[in-house]
Design a protein around this motif. Structure first.
Motif, PDB file in Angstrom:
ATOM      1  N   UNK A 273      19.093 -16.220  -0.251  1.00  0.00           N
ATOM      2  CA  UNK A 273      17.691 -16.502  -0.509  1.00  0.00           C
ATOM      3  C   UNK A 273      16.941 -15.178  -0.668  1.00  0.00           C
ATOM      4  N   UNK A 274      16.485 -14.901  -1.881  1.00  0.00           N
ATOM      5  CA  UNK A 274      15.821 -13.630  -2.153  1.00  0.00           C
ATOM      6  C   UNK A 274      14.472 -13.513  -1.454  1.00  0.00           C
ATOM      7  N   UNK A 275      13.910 -14.628  -1.012  1.00  0.00           N
ATOM      8  CA  UNK A 275      12.645 -14.558  -0.285  1.00  0.00           C
ATOM      9  C   UNK A 275      12.824 -14.018   1.123  1.00  0.00           C
ATOM     10  N   UNK A 276      14.043 -14.019   1.619  1.00  0.00           N
ATOM     11  CA  UNK A 276      14.301 -13.546   2.974  1.00  0.00           C
ATOM     12  C   UNK A 276      14.557 -12.041   3.038  1.00  0.00           C
ATOM     13  N   UNK A 277      14.755 -11.408   1.906  1.00  0.00           N
ATOM     14  CA  UNK A 277      14.992  -9.960   1.889  1.00  0.00           C
ATOM     15  C   UNK A 277      13.665  -9.213   1.815  1.00  0.00           C
ATOM     16  N   UNK A 278      13.703  -7.954   2.187  1.00  0.00           N
ATOM     17  CA  UNK A 278      12.479  -7.152   2.250  1.00  0.00           C
ATOM     18  C   UNK A 278      12.127  -6.504   0.918  1.00  0.00           C
ATOM     19  N   UNK A 279      13.074  -6.466  -0.021  1.00  0.00           N
ATOM     20  CA  UNK A 279      12.804  -5.816  -1.295  1.00  0.00           C
ATOM     21  C   UNK A 279      13.760  -6.300  -2.360  1.00  0.00           C
ATOM     22  N   UNK A 280      13.681  -5.675  -3.531  1.00  0.00           N
ATOM     23  CA  UNK A 280      14.546  -6.047  -4.648  1.00  0.00           C
ATOM     24  C   UNK A 280      15.974  -5.583  -4.374  1.00  0.00           C
ATOM     25  N   UNK A 291      -5.676  -5.256 -10.962  1.00  0.00           N
ATOM     26  CA  UNK A 291      -6.859  -4.679 -11.616  1.00  0.00           C
ATOM     27  C   UNK A 291      -8.063  -4.494 -10.702  1.00  0.00           C
ATOM     28  N   UNK A 292      -8.089  -5.177  -9.556  1.00  0.00           N
ATOM     29  CA  UNK A 292      -9.245  -5.092  -8.656  1.00  0.00           C
ATOM     30  C   UNK A 292      -8.911  -4.432  -7.319  1.00  0.00           C
ATOM     31  N   UNK A 293      -7.738  -4.711  -6.776  1.00  0.00           N
ATOM     32  CA  UNK A 293      -7.332  -4.169  -5.472  1.00  0.00           C
ATOM     33  C   UNK A 293      -6.485  -2.929  -5.727  1.00  0.00           C
ATOM     34  N   UNK A 294      -6.968  -1.788  -5.292  1.00  0.00           N
ATOM     35  CA  UNK A 294      -6.309  -0.537  -5.660  1.00  0.00           C
ATOM     36  C   UNK A 294      -5.028  -0.286  -4.883  1.00  0.00           C
ATOM     37  N   UNK A 295      -4.771  -0.991  -3.764  1.00  0.00           N
ATOM     38  CA  UNK A 295      -3.562  -0.762  -2.985  1.00  0.00           C
ATOM     39  C   UNK A 295      -2.428  -1.711  -3.343  1.00  0.00           C
ATOM     40  N   UNK A 296      -2.648  -2.680  -4.223  1.00  0.00           N
ATOM     41  CA  UNK A 296      -1.643  -3.698  -4.497  1.00  0.00           C
ATOM     42  C   UNK A 296      -1.024  -3.491  -5.872  1.00  0.00           C
ATOM     43  N   UNK A 306       9.703 -11.931  -8.550  1.00  0.00           N
ATOM     44  CA  UNK A 306       8.518 -11.108  -8.808  1.00  0.00           C
ATOM     45  C   UNK A 306       7.877 -10.866  -7.449  1.00  0.00           C
ATOM     46  N   UNK A 307       7.731  -9.595  -7.074  1.00  0.00           N
ATOM     47  CA  UNK A 307       7.244  -9.266  -5.734  1.00  0.00           C
ATOM     48  C   UNK A 307       5.960  -8.444  -5.838  1.00  0.00           C
ATOM     49  N   UNK A 308       5.047  -8.707  -4.936  1.00  0.00           N
ATOM     50  CA  UNK A 308       3.839  -7.899  -4.801  1.00  0.00           C
ATOM     51  C   UNK A 308       3.980  -7.010  -3.570  1.00  0.00           C
ATOM     52  N   UNK A 309       3.413  -5.819  -3.651  1.00  0.00           N
ATOM     53  CA  UNK A 309       3.554  -4.810  -2.603  1.00  0.00           C
ATOM     54  C   UNK A 309       2.192  -4.269  -2.234  1.00  0.00           C
ATOM     55  N   UNK A 310       2.120  -3.746  -1.019  1.00  0.00           N
ATOM     56  CA  UNK A 310       0.920  -3.064  -0.550  1.00  0.00           C
ATOM     57  C   UNK A 310       1.249  -1.592  -0.345  1.00  0.00           C
ATOM     58  N   UNK A 315       7.752  -0.877   3.878  1.00  0.00           N
ATOM     59  CA  UNK A 315       8.959  -1.419   4.481  1.00  0.00           C
ATOM     60  C   UNK A 315       9.213  -2.870   4.109  1.00  0.00           C
ATOM     61  N   UNK A 316       8.238  -3.542   3.553  1.00  0.00           N
ATOM     62  CA  UNK A 316       8.419  -4.956   3.215  1.00  0.00           C
ATOM     63  C   UNK A 316       7.434  -5.348   2.125  1.00  0.00           C
ATOM     64  N   UNK A 317       7.865  -6.293   1.283  1.00  0.00           N
ATOM     65  CA  UNK A 317       6.993  -6.769   0.224  1.00  0.00           C
ATOM     66  C   UNK A 317       5.850  -7.615   0.808  1.00  0.00           C
ATOM     67  N   UNK A 318       4.875  -7.883  -0.032  1.00  0.00           N
ATOM     68  CA  UNK A 318       3.712  -8.663   0.408  1.00  0.00           C
ATOM     69  C   UNK A 318       3.931 -10.148   0.170  1.00  0.00           C
TER      70      UNK A 318
END
Length: 652
Positions: A273-280, A291-296, A306-310, A315-318
């Motif tokens: 399950x790729x949702x259980x891993x911390x990254x790609x 376009x609006x949140x400069x840290x994401x 497709x993963x979003x990050x902060x 250490x882990x995806x968002x």
């Protein structure tokens, strides 16, 4: 004359003289001229309206005459304009005379006016000058020939606004040499000051328009991801960091100068399950900033997520979005993007689908088009329009499609025949949202790559630019600079601009002359001539170099020619040289060790006597605690048994 009046006048004159000497100007006691400004302005306004009406009537007559006479209307119009100017001059002079008569002052009093000057718009002009009247709103403003010209210019500007092709900045171009391989990534910061290029040669180059000259050299080049091709580059919305997406599983974030800020963590590839891993866990394909949140920021990968990050937590995806096919199987996203407001996330997949999620709901898709492109073709780019209602997709099936996300089942328009050999070929909207731009691919020596412009409303090809004899991979139309950046398949990065319509950017560096190369400076000591100095402070006299060389030539020691190296067999007691290689030097200087170490026991025991007599390494440390070796003595039977042959032992 009354003598008393004479005395009063003389006293008054003396008082005026004293006042003039104190204040610095004269003219006390004279009556100041008064003006009725409201009356003057009202009279001027009426005159301007009358002149405007007469001008409109004359213009209508001119138009009729042009229709009747054709080409001869130009001369007639010029004569009419001349008469109009004369009439306007006469009217202005008449107005001046009327205003001067209404003021109630004679010429003598005008020559000796006292008080502050009138404002420029109410100042009476001389006979050889025109009265400058305020412009009236509407059609009445076109009162003379200059106003007619301004009106024609305004009409031309309106035509330019209606025709988006005239806004394309393609009159000039500069070429930036990134390398020899494909430029697969382009990024320009929001202010338009710095350009970043990345390619198949693993390099990321930084270009500063304000710091470059006509040599057009990058100020920094680095390989942030070592031996991985650069897939995507993008500045954040504040322009202080850069997202680098390469062929490995970990995206990087660099600052403006190329120093590492963050590296995403790699996931565990053994978890199903790729949702259980911390990254790609597989190669990345694309990425972009919110376009609006400069840290994401967001990335998509061959692991089917497709993963979003902060930026603050590496250490882990968002959050994780998992594209699925119609049968519910995993599909690989090849490109991803945010909507203009950042509320939607879109991904183009290898099975030809385009899937859109709500950013806050990662389970089910909000919009899903199952046959957007041919299955198996990599969708290379997705781009939202500036109004946020239209989505453009560039497919690997040589098409460009435009979608309305409110009705996402069928495309609004389709353009075919746009060859695409790359998985990152771009498409983008013009700053005014009226044009759609993409590039075409070509094989080697089979034509030129083109930058093609489509009108958004009709989706007709309205313009194209032949860039170079290679594929056009990346394209970027910066809204602030109004300049187009293009990345090609032969390692070039071109910038198209217009000196009038564009701003800053490439215009800053083309005006700077190329810097001269700094020659190596040789330090020479100047000889100071001091003929009257004392002997102890006098410098030695500088002599000619030629004379010194002649003297050295006569000296047998200095002019002795060194002996060349011996070639062939040695002679005269000298050994011939063996050569200039390292092996020959070793053979010549180090004696060859010809001892046979084929028997390791003998090789070790060869040093046993020396080790026992002169212990150096191990024995001194155990001199106090080392036990004495005690060996069992062999009996005679054991010795005889050892001497018996092997076959006899086997029988026993």
């Amino acid at each position: 004359m009354d003598p008393n009046n004479v005395n009063e006048a003389s006293d008054k004159m003396s008082d005026d003289g004293e006042m003039a000497s104190v204040m610095g100007f004269s003219g006390f006691g004279k009556k100041a001229r008064t003006f009725d400004l409201d009356a003057i302005f009202e009279q001027t306004r009426r005159t301007a309206i009358e002149r405007s009406q007469r001008a409109l009537e004359r213009k209508q007559k001119d138009d009729q005459m042009e229709e009747e006479e054709g080409e001869s209307s130009k001369s007639v119009k010029s004569s009419v304009h001349t008469q109009r100017d004369k009439a306007a001059t006469a009217t202005s002079r008449k107005q001046e005379s009327e205003s001067s008569s209404d003021s109630g002052s004679d010429s003598d009093s005008e020559s000796e006016l006292i008080g502050p000057p009138l404002p420029p718009q109410y100042t009476a002009q001389d006979d050889d000058e025109h009265v400058r009247l305020p412009r009236l709103p509407g059609n009445a403003a076109h009162s003379d020939e200059d106003d007619d010209d301004e009106g024609e210019t305004q009409d031309d500007d309106d035509d330019d606004d209606d025709n988006p092709v005239k806004k394309i900045p393609d009159t000039h171009e500069i070429t930036l040499q990134h390398g020899t391989k494909t430029v697969s990534a382009l990024a320009l910061d929001p202010s338009g000051a710095r350009l970043v290029t990345g390619g198949y040669d693993y390099d990321v180059r930084f270009w500063d328009f304000a710091g470059m000259d006509q040599a057009l050299q990058a100020f920094r080049s680095l390989q942030p991801c070592e031996c991985h091709q650069i897939k995507s580059l993008q500045y954040s919305n504040t322009g202080d960091v850069i997202l680098v997406v390469s062929g490995n599983a970990q995206a990087k974030v660099l600052d403006r100068d190329g120093f590492n800020v963050m590296e995403c963590v790699k996931g565990d590839q053994y978890i199903v399950d790729m949702a259980k891993t911390k990254g790609h866990t597989a190669m990345l394909n694309s990425g972009c900033w919110h376009p609006k949140i400069k840290e994401e920021f967001m990335t998509c990968s061959n692991d089917g997520t497709v993963r979003t990050w902060d930026l603050s937590s590496e250490k882990k995806h968002k959050s994780v979005f998992k594209p699925r096919s119609f049968q519910g199987k995993k599909v690989i996203p090849t490109c991803c993007t945010y909507s203009r407001d950042g509320k939607l996330i879109a991904a183009g997949c290898q099975d030809g689908t385009i899937q859109i999620w709500d950013r806050n709901l990662s389970v089910h898709t909000k919009f899903h088009c199952r046959q957007a492109h041919i299955p198996g073709s990599d969708t290379s780019c997705l781009s939202f329009s500036y109004d946020g209602m239209t989505l453009a997709s560039r497919g690997g099936d040589d098409t460009l499609k435009m979608w309305d996300i409110r009705n996402f089942r069928n495309p609004v328009n389709v353009a075919t025949g746009l060859t695409n050999y790359f998985t990152m070929t771009d498409c983008c909207f013009s700053p005014d949202d009226k044009l759609l731009v993409t590039g075409t691919s070509v094989k080697k020596d089979e034509g030129n790559g083109k930058l093609v412009f489509f009108e958004r409303a009709s989706f007709q090809k309205v313009y194209e630019i032949e860039v170079t004899n290679a594929s056009v991979v990346r394209c970027l139309w910066h809204p602030k600079l109004n300049q187009i950046m293009v990345g090609t398949g032969n390692g070039l990065s071109k910038v198209y601009y217009d000196p009038v319509k564009s701003h800053r950017g490439a215009k800053l560096c083309v005006v700077k002359s190329q810097r001269k190369e700094r020659q190596a400076e040789t330090l020479t000591q100047d000889y100071i001539i001091t003929p009257h100095a004392l002997p102890m402070f006098r410098e030695a006299r500088q002599r000619s170099t030629r004379k010194q060389l002649e003297k050295d030539r006569l000296d047998p020691k200095k002019s002795h020619k060194p002996e060349p190296p011996v070639s062939g067999p040695g002679r005269g007691g000298r050994v011939a040289a063996h050569g200039g290689t390292l092996s020959s030097f070793i053979v010549k200087n180090i004696a060859l060790d010809k001892t046979d170490d084929s028997n390791p026991r003998q090789a070790i025991l060869r040093h046993a006597k020396e080790a026992s007599e002169n212990p150096y390494w191990v024995a001194p440390a155990y001199t106090q605690t080392q036990p004495e070796p005690v060996f069992a003595e062999e009996s005679e039977e054991d010795e005889e048994a050892d001497k018996e042959p092997e076959w006899k032992k086997r029988k026993i």
